[in-house]
Design an enzyme around this catalytic site. Structure first.
Site, PDB file in Angstrom:
ATOM      1  N   CYS A  57      -1.963   9.485   2.347  1.00  0.00           N
ATOM      2  CA  CYS A  57      -1.676   8.948   1.161  1.00  0.00           C
ATOM      3  C   CYS A  57      -2.663   9.347  -0.129  1.00  0.00           C
ATOM      4  O   CYS A  57      -2.204   9.331  -1.308  1.00  0.00           O
ATOM      5  CB  CYS A  57      -1.272   7.625   1.238  1.00  0.00           C
ATOM      6  SG  CYS A  57      -2.858   6.709   1.959  1.00  0.00           S
ATOM      7  N   GLU A  60       0.951  -1.272   0.070  1.00  0.00           N
ATOM      8  CA  GLU A  60      -0.109   0.048   0.019  1.00  0.00           C
ATOM      9  C   GLU A  60       0.929   1.323  -0.025  1.00  0.00           C
ATOM     10  O   GLU A  60       1.384   1.698   0.884  1.00  0.00           O
ATOM     11  CB  GLU A  60      -0.814  -0.005   1.295  1.00  0.00           C
ATOM     12  CG  GLU A  60      -1.960  -1.209   1.223  1.00  0.00           C
ATOM     13  CD  GLU A  60      -2.953  -1.158   0.413  1.00  0.00           C
ATOM     14  OE1 GLU A  60      -3.117   0.189  -0.086  1.00  0.00           O
ATOM     15  OE2 GLU A  60      -3.726  -1.864   0.137  1.00  0.00           O
TER      16      GLU A  60
HETATM   17  P1  NAD Z   1       8.183   4.728   5.026  1.00  0.00           P
HETATM   18  O1  NAD Z   1       8.050   3.775   4.101  1.00  0.00           O
HETATM   19  O2  NAD Z   1       9.443   5.522   5.349  1.00  0.00           O
HETATM   20  O3  NAD Z   1       8.016   3.754   6.449  1.00  0.00           O
HETATM   21  C1  NAD Z   1       7.117   2.780   6.415  1.00  0.00           C
HETATM   22  C2  NAD Z   1       7.665   1.437   7.552  1.00  0.00           C
HETATM   23  O4  NAD Z   1       8.699   1.096   6.823  1.00  0.00           O
HETATM   24  C3  NAD Z   1       7.743   1.987   8.909  1.00  0.00           C
HETATM   25  O5  NAD Z   1       7.332   1.207   9.820  1.00  0.00           O
HETATM   26  C4  NAD Z   1       9.186   2.171   8.748  1.00  0.00           C
HETATM   27  O6  NAD Z   1       9.938   1.899  10.016  1.00  0.00           O
HETATM   28  C5  NAD Z   1       9.912   0.937   7.811  1.00  0.00           C
HETATM   29  N1  NAD Z   1      10.960   1.444   7.238  1.00  0.00           N
HETATM   30  C6  NAD Z   1      11.594   2.623   6.809  1.00  0.00           C
HETATM   31  N2  NAD Z   1      12.642   2.749   6.328  1.00  0.00           N
HETATM   32  C7  NAD Z   1      12.848   1.387   5.889  1.00  0.00           C
HETATM   33  C8  NAD Z   1      14.046   0.464   5.287  1.00  0.00           C
HETATM   34  N3  NAD Z   1      14.862   1.378   4.864  1.00  0.00           N
HETATM   35  N4  NAD Z   1      13.956  -0.813   5.426  1.00  0.00           N
HETATM   36  C9  NAD Z   1      12.868  -1.452   6.111  1.00  0.00           C
HETATM   37  N5  NAD Z   1      11.863  -0.722   6.568  1.00  0.00           N
HETATM   38  C10 NAD Z   1      11.697   0.670   6.597  1.00  0.00           C
HETATM   39  O7  NAD Z   1       6.694   5.605   5.011  1.00  0.00           O
HETATM   40  P2  NAD Z   1       6.328   6.462   5.983  1.00  0.00           P
HETATM   41  O8  NAD Z   1       7.026   7.851   5.821  1.00  0.00           O
HETATM   42  O9  NAD Z   1       6.070   5.784   7.457  1.00  0.00           O
HETATM   43  O10 NAD Z   1       4.743   6.662   5.271  1.00  0.00           O
HETATM   44  C11 NAD Z   1       4.502   7.715   4.535  1.00  0.00           C
HETATM   45  C12 NAD Z   1       4.395   6.992   3.018  1.00  0.00           C
HETATM   46  O11 NAD Z   1       3.560   5.901   3.362  1.00  0.00           O
HETATM   47  C13 NAD Z   1       4.031   7.932   2.051  1.00  0.00           C
HETATM   48  O12 NAD Z   1       4.539   7.720   0.716  1.00  0.00           O
HETATM   49  C14 NAD Z   1       2.364   7.525   1.838  1.00  0.00           C
HETATM   50  O13 NAD Z   1       1.895   7.808   0.549  1.00  0.00           O
HETATM   51  C15 NAD Z   1       2.598   6.167   2.155  1.00  0.00           C
HETATM   52  N6  NAD Z   1       1.231   5.486   2.736  1.00  0.00           N
HETATM   53  C16 NAD Z   1       0.330   4.863   1.889  1.00  0.00           C
HETATM   54  C17 NAD Z   1      -0.776   4.364   2.294  1.00  0.00           C
HETATM   55  C18 NAD Z   1      -1.782   3.361   1.555  1.00  0.00           C
HETATM   56  O14 NAD Z   1      -2.538   2.905   2.236  1.00  0.00           O
HETATM   57  N7  NAD Z   1      -1.624   3.261   0.150  1.00  0.00           N
HETATM   58  C19 NAD Z   1      -1.347   4.710   3.669  1.00  0.00           C
HETATM   59  C20 NAD Z   1      -0.413   5.737   4.386  1.00  0.00           C
HETATM   60  C21 NAD Z   1       0.775   6.010   3.940  1.00  0.00           C
END
Ligand code: NAD
Length: 442
Positions: free
Chosen positions: A228, A194
């Site tokens: 998002c 997602e």
């Molecule tokens: P992110 O990808 O930075 O983090 C998401 C998760 O991944 C967190 O739990 C984090 O700890 C982990 N993570 C971060 N870096 C990592 C790495 N290098 N390796 C492994 N795991 C890692 O996202 P965010 O900043 O928490 O959220 C924002 C993003 O999420 C935006 O792009 C938004 O559009 C998207 N989003 C999508 C939805 C959806 O339902 N489609 C909903 C909410 C947010």
């Protein structure tokens, strides 16, 4: 405890979870307030209500969803009874982001449990209060062999990814989505991703501009734009642009007052890193309205950016904050040129009273989901599966679709023994002619 086969056990744990969440609504509101200044209204609407509704649906329907379904048999196999068995994948890893830290951790958890899986949940490290509360609720409700929570950032996620899972459900950024997909590929683990994207919001000259502005302002500045499915940028027909800009300004002021920094309803940016990322995107020459920032409180005002160049920083990737670029177009070809510059977005919104135009926009572009004459609200109908396409993600969930996402559907054909048609068995001899006749008839 046999959550894999005992549907009643699963249902009982979901009832316990519902009770734990409902009795802690005040604490959840407080945690989100402390994590990034989210208002109680927005927490109830976009976090607790969504999870409670998913829980109630799962509790009500779990027996029906989990029951083997009789499927119409194929005459080719006559005589048979055919079934579809929902089987849990096994052990599921759920990784959640910070922007809706309660809902996006809990909703997949509910579905994975309903479908009979064990779950390891990794909530976001950027919302420590909410994530701790999520962990506390999980500890209270579930046996640790059934559901456990791992707290931490990228390193913890990397460690978890080095283990073998039967399913991974990830919500977050496109960049991390690719890391997840690569890790999952090592073990051919199926994934739901997602992700996000640059969501266009098209306003054509036939639209009810005042109402469009009101609905855009709500969907964009909810959660301070850290959604998002928020409209990322507006494409407006140039004839109505001055009117739209004026209404957007009025609606922002109506919603958050003359100084949104004083409004209890306007959230803060999650952390200093994201604050600087967003502050750097503001080109003061292009600010039509807003633009005020405060590093100490991670505040960025609801801001309208007028006609940024497509090459400028703000038009490169998903904004994910309270900055709203407004770009005018003359004709449909220009809409197509701009939208096609980007990967497939998670959402697309079109405001128009011209039905054929609205239909063309919905038909001609590929995106996860969207609305005609509104923003964001398609998320709220659990009968509509929610998910992206292309770079905005793969897979979908909500309602029954959530249960399906965490289930493998196992087709079973039960053959009767009272008849055994000899046609399929070798030696085939001259049976091909008969086969052709039958296949034609089928
Ligand atoms: P992110 O990808 O930075 O983090 C998401 C998760 O991944 C967190 O739990 C984090 O700890 C982990 N993570 C971060 N870096 C990592 C790495 N290098 N390796 C492994 N795991 C890692 O996202 P965010 O900043 O928490 O959220 C924002 C993003 O999420 C935006 O792009 C938004 O559009 C998207 N989003 C999508 C939805 C959806 O339902 N489609 C909903 C909410 C947010």
């Amino acid at each position: 405890m046999d959550f894999k086969t005992d549907i009643n056990y699963r249902r009982q744990t979901l009832i316990k979870l519902l009770d734990a969440i409902q009795s802690r609504e005040g604490e959840i509101i407080k945690a989100l307030q402390e994590d990034f200044g989210k208002s109680a209204f927005e927490t109830v609407l976009t976090e607790t209500y969504q999870v409670v509704a998913e829980l109630k649906r799962a509790i009500k329907n779990i027996h029906r969803w989990a029951k083997p379904k009789r499927v119409f048999p194929s005459l080719l196999n006559f005589p048979t009874s055919d079934y579809l068995y929902a089987e849990p994948y096994g052990s599921v890893l759920v990784i959640a982001p910070w922007n809706y830290p309660f809902q996006l951790a809990m909703a997949p958890l509910v579905a994975a449990v309903a479908a009979g899986n064990s779950v390891t949940l990794k909530p976001s490290e950027l919302t420590p209060k909410t994530s701790e509360l999520v962990a506390e609720i999980v500890r209270l409700v579930f046996d640790p062999n059934h559901v456990e929570v791992y707290q931490g950032g990228a390193e913890v996620t990397q460690k978890l990814l080095s283990r073998r899972w039967d399913y991974i459900f990830f919500t977050g950024s496109v960049a991390v989505g690719k890391i997840i997909a690569k890790a999952a590929a090592e073990n051919l683990t199926p994934v739901t991703l997602e992700l996000g994207g640059k969501n266009p919001c098209i306003v054509d000259s036939s639209a009810n501009i005042a109402l469009a502005a009101k609905r855009i302002v709500w969907g964009k500045f909810l959660n301070a734009g850290q959604t998002c499915i928020a409209p990322d940028y507006i494409l407006v027909q140039n004839k109505v642009k001055p009117k739209l800009l004026d209404h957007l300004k009025q609606e922002i002021t109506k919603a958050y007052g003359e100084n949104p920094q004083m409004s209890a309803d306007f959230a803060r940016i999650i952390n200093a890193k994201n604050w600087s990322r967003l502050a750097d995107k503001i080109d003061s020459d292009k600010v039509y309205f807003g633009g005020q920032i405060n590093a100490e409180t991670n505040y960025i005002a609801p801001t309208i950016i007028d006609e940024p160049a497509l090459e400028s920083a703000i038009m490169q990737d998903e904004i994910f904050g309270p900055l709203l670029p407004v770009i005018s177009y003359e004709n449909e070809q220009e809409i197509e040129t701009i939208i096609s510059k980007y990967e497939k977005p998670l959402s697309l919104y079109v405001f128009s009273d011209d039905k054929p135009f609205a239909k063309r926009m919905v038909r001609d572009f590929s995106f996860g989901g969207g609305c005609i004459n509104d923003t964001v609200v398609y998320f709220g109908n659990a009968r509509l599966p929610f998910g992206g396409v292309g770079h905005s993600g793969m897979g979908a969930y909500h309602g029954k679709r959530s249960f399906d996402t965490f289930s493998h559907f196992k087709p079973i054909v039960k053959k009767a023994n009272w008849l055994d048609i000899p046609l399929r068995y070798a030696p085939y001899g001259d049976k091909l002619k008969t086969l052709r006749r039958i296949l034609k008839w089928l």
